[in-house]
Design an enzyme around this catalytic site. Sequence first.
Site, PDB file in Angstrom:
ATOM      1  N   GLY B  90       0.862  -1.177   0.000  1.00  0.00           N
ATOM      2  CA  GLY B  90       0.000   0.000   0.000  1.00  0.00           C
ATOM      3  C   GLY B  90       0.891   1.217   0.000  1.00  0.00           C
ATOM      4  N   SER B 122       5.809  -5.571  -1.065  1.00  0.00           N
ATOM      5  CA  SER B 122       5.809  -4.162  -1.485  1.00  0.00           C
ATOM      6  C   SER B 122       6.187  -3.238  -0.306  1.00  0.00           C
ATOM      7  CB  SER B 122       4.443  -3.833  -2.085  1.00  0.00           C
ATOM      8  OG  SER B 122       4.462  -2.596  -2.738  1.00  0.00           O
ATOM      9  N   ALA B 123       5.280  -2.406   0.197  1.00  0.00           N
ATOM     10  CA  ALA B 123       5.611  -1.529   1.331  1.00  0.00           C
ATOM     11  C   ALA B 123       6.103  -2.339   2.531  1.00  0.00           C
ATOM     12  CB  ALA B 123       4.404  -0.679   1.729  1.00  0.00           C
ATOM     13  N   HIS B 159       8.879  -3.335  -6.686  1.00  0.00           N
ATOM     14  CA  HIS B 159       8.302  -3.031  -8.013  1.00  0.00           C
ATOM     15  C   HIS B 159       9.354  -2.393  -8.915  1.00  0.00           C
ATOM     16  CE1 HIS B 159       4.177  -3.689  -6.510  1.00  0.00           C
ATOM     17  NE2 HIS B 159       4.483  -2.933  -5.481  1.00  0.00           N
ATOM     18  N   GLU B 194       9.126  -7.364  -9.959  1.00  0.00           N
ATOM     19  CA  GLU B 194       7.903  -8.091  -9.593  1.00  0.00           C
ATOM     20  C   GLU B 194       8.055  -9.571  -9.922  1.00  0.00           C
ATOM     21  OE1 GLU B 194       4.724  -6.007 -11.550  1.00  0.00           O
ATOM     22  OE2 GLU B 194       4.755  -4.394 -10.059  1.00  0.00           O
TER      23      GLU B 194
END
Lengths: 235, 235
Positions: B90, B122-123, B159, B194
């Site tokens: 997020g 991700s985050a 990413h 990714e």
Amino acid sequence: MKNAILASTSTLHGQSYLEYLLPEVKKHFGDAGEVIFIPYARPGGISHDEYTRLVRDTFQPVGIQIKGLHEYKDPVEAIKGASGIFTGGGNTFLLVEKLYRNKVMSVLKETLLAGIPYLGTSAGTNIAGLSMQTTNDMPIIYPPSFHTLGLVPFNINPHYLDPDTNSTHKGETRETRIKEFHTLNTQPVVGLREGSWLEVRADKISLKGPLPARIFKVDEVPFELEPNGSLTHLN
Amino acid sequence: MKNAILASTSTLHGQSYLEYLLPEVKKHFGDAGEVIFIPYARPGGISHDEYTRLVRDTFQPVGIQIKGLHEYKDPVEAIKGASGIFTGGGNTFLLVEKLYRNKVMSVLKETLLAGIPYLGTSAGTNIAGLSMQTTNDMPIIYPPSFHTLGLVPFNINPHYLDPDTNSTHKGETRETRIKEFHTLNTQPVVGLREGSWLEVRADKISLKGPLPARIFKVDEVPFELEPNGSLTHLN
């Protein structure tokens, strides 16, 4: 008595630095004599001297003299005495950190509200908004605040990029990022495409350049504003 | 005794949430019983409840029970007692702000250093680095610090995206942004594409998944690390 040009980008694809905007800039700074350049955003990490040289060489043919803010002993006094100011692009976090650290942010705001002609490109445009929080840049340094000049009553997203419908990449699109911004913040965001600029004259704000801008308001469907459209009442 | 999976993304194009990683995750959390999910990053602004429901429904078929950290009265005590932790993606600024505000950052670090299995996407992967400063996210909220867990001795760019050589857009490429980061910071940066993840087992760090990672060291030419390559000595 604001008097500003806020451009999405300094450079268009296949053109030289500021090429597309130079006629506009010449008119804008016409009587300013010397313009102070704020090189703090250091694109790609170039030095203040290198960056100022690029701008000096670009403005020289149209008769505008450039002096880098870093060349002044007292940057606050320099801004107070300026007859024209240009803030170039680069990293917005670095720009904002340095503006605060050198105590330039508030005097810059006062000077611009008094009507001294201002040009911003990219990061230099982003800081004209209420906060720097719709920047695309990496947080390479921790600024003491995200609040910026508030020369316009909204936020700006420079280099606005439409979603690539062919992309298989799962990183957020620009629109998704701005939507996330609006879950925590209420000010409108102007997505300013490359080649567009905002013209701020006293209390009037207009979109200039050949492209529409994308406007994001909290809890509303984003919409397109056509060239020459007014942003005066966007807040 | 670190024990972590740090994935670039939760979702691959054309797949369902965590589909590509689920076999790995099942092994990783095998004996954990219940896993605490940290939903603070709120992708697209969804609520903690909604986000936790997505994760609960995803993990249920492989026999892993999920409880959202926001469902605990005392998040610090919850983390201290956890037998497995997953932080979803997020907005990294929002995630870090909330981890600090709830005083979870330091206890999370202690818990992970003690070997409790951790999954980040991700985050949730970005915060395993020394700082969050190589995030791609917008600064939608002002966190009290950019320092993060330091579970690995470098920074991570999730990413990671190669430059589009056909692009006419003048916004900075990812590589340019990381280069700007290195004008002010010295830690290496791992550009994690990714489909890739880092496996951290005790003091060993390996690259997993089908793709190479791009490694950036200050003042050096970036290079590619092949799958199964070691990052143990990158610092």
